[in-house]
Design a protein around this motif. Sequence first.
Motif, PDB file in Angstrom:
ATOM      1  N   PRO A  10       0.846  -1.187   0.000  1.00 59.62           N
ATOM      2  CA  PRO A  10       0.000   0.000   0.000  1.00 59.62           C
ATOM      3  C   PRO A  10       0.885   1.242   0.000  1.00 59.62           C
ATOM      4  O   PRO A  10       1.968   1.185   0.563  1.00 59.62           O
ATOM      5  CB  PRO A  10      -0.777  -0.101   1.313  1.00 59.62           C
ATOM      6  N   PRO A  11       0.525   2.318  -0.557  1.00 58.24           N
ATOM      7  CA  PRO A  11      -0.733   2.591  -1.248  1.00 58.24           C
ATOM      8  C   PRO A  11      -0.691   2.252  -2.739  1.00 58.24           C
ATOM      9  O   PRO A  11      -1.663   2.469  -3.428  1.00 58.24           O
ATOM     10  CB  PRO A  11      -0.924   4.081  -1.035  1.00 58.24           C
ATOM     11  N   PRO A  14      -3.790  -0.935  -3.132  1.00 61.60           N
ATOM     12  CA  PRO A  14      -4.526  -0.841  -1.874  1.00 61.60           C
ATOM     13  C   PRO A  14      -5.124  -2.158  -1.377  1.00 61.60           C
ATOM     14  O   PRO A  14      -5.223  -2.375  -0.180  1.00 61.60           O
ATOM     15  CB  PRO A  14      -5.619   0.180  -2.155  1.00 61.60           C
ATOM     16  N   SER A  70      -0.355   9.228   1.195  1.00 67.05           N
ATOM     17  CA  SER A  70      -1.097   8.002   0.954  1.00 67.05           C
ATOM     18  C   SER A  70      -0.968   7.506  -0.477  1.00 67.05           C
ATOM     19  O   SER A  70      -1.616   6.547  -0.844  1.00 67.05           O
ATOM     20  CB  SER A  70      -2.571   8.183   1.305  1.00 67.05           C
ATOM     21  N   GLY A  71      -0.162   8.149  -1.283  1.00 69.17           N
ATOM     22  CA  GLY A  71       0.077   7.655  -2.639  1.00 69.17           C
ATOM     23  C   GLY A  71      -0.587   8.502  -3.705  1.00 69.17           C
ATOM     24  O   GLY A  71      -1.100   9.583  -3.418  1.00 69.17           O
ATOM     25  N   GLU A  73      -3.065  10.134  -6.280  1.00 72.84           N
ATOM     26  CA  GLU A  73      -4.502  10.448  -6.174  1.00 72.84           C
ATOM     27  C   GLU A  73      -5.162  10.452  -7.503  1.00 72.84           C
ATOM     28  O   GLU A  73      -4.654  10.607  -8.500  1.00 72.84           O
ATOM     29  CB  GLU A  73      -4.671  11.797  -5.476  1.00 72.84           C
TER      30      GLU A  73
END
Length: 73
Positions: A10-11, A14, A70-71, A73
Amino acid sequence: MCRSIKTLRPPMTPHVEDEDIRAAAVQYVRKVSGFHHPAAHNEAVFDQAVSAVAEATRRLLDGLEVRGPSGPE
């Protein structure tokens, strides 16, 4: 080395399924062994290697602590 193995942590990915881990393990063992499909006399050791790599991969992914953004988008 194994360009067809995708990033599973992740991310980047996911939702990692057991099938994703096994596919990566098969690709790794194929590359290292040089066999796409092992002969019958090598099938057991090939399958054992795939299982061992998959297990190690699961432990790795379960133990990783991902920090930062979080990686993508």
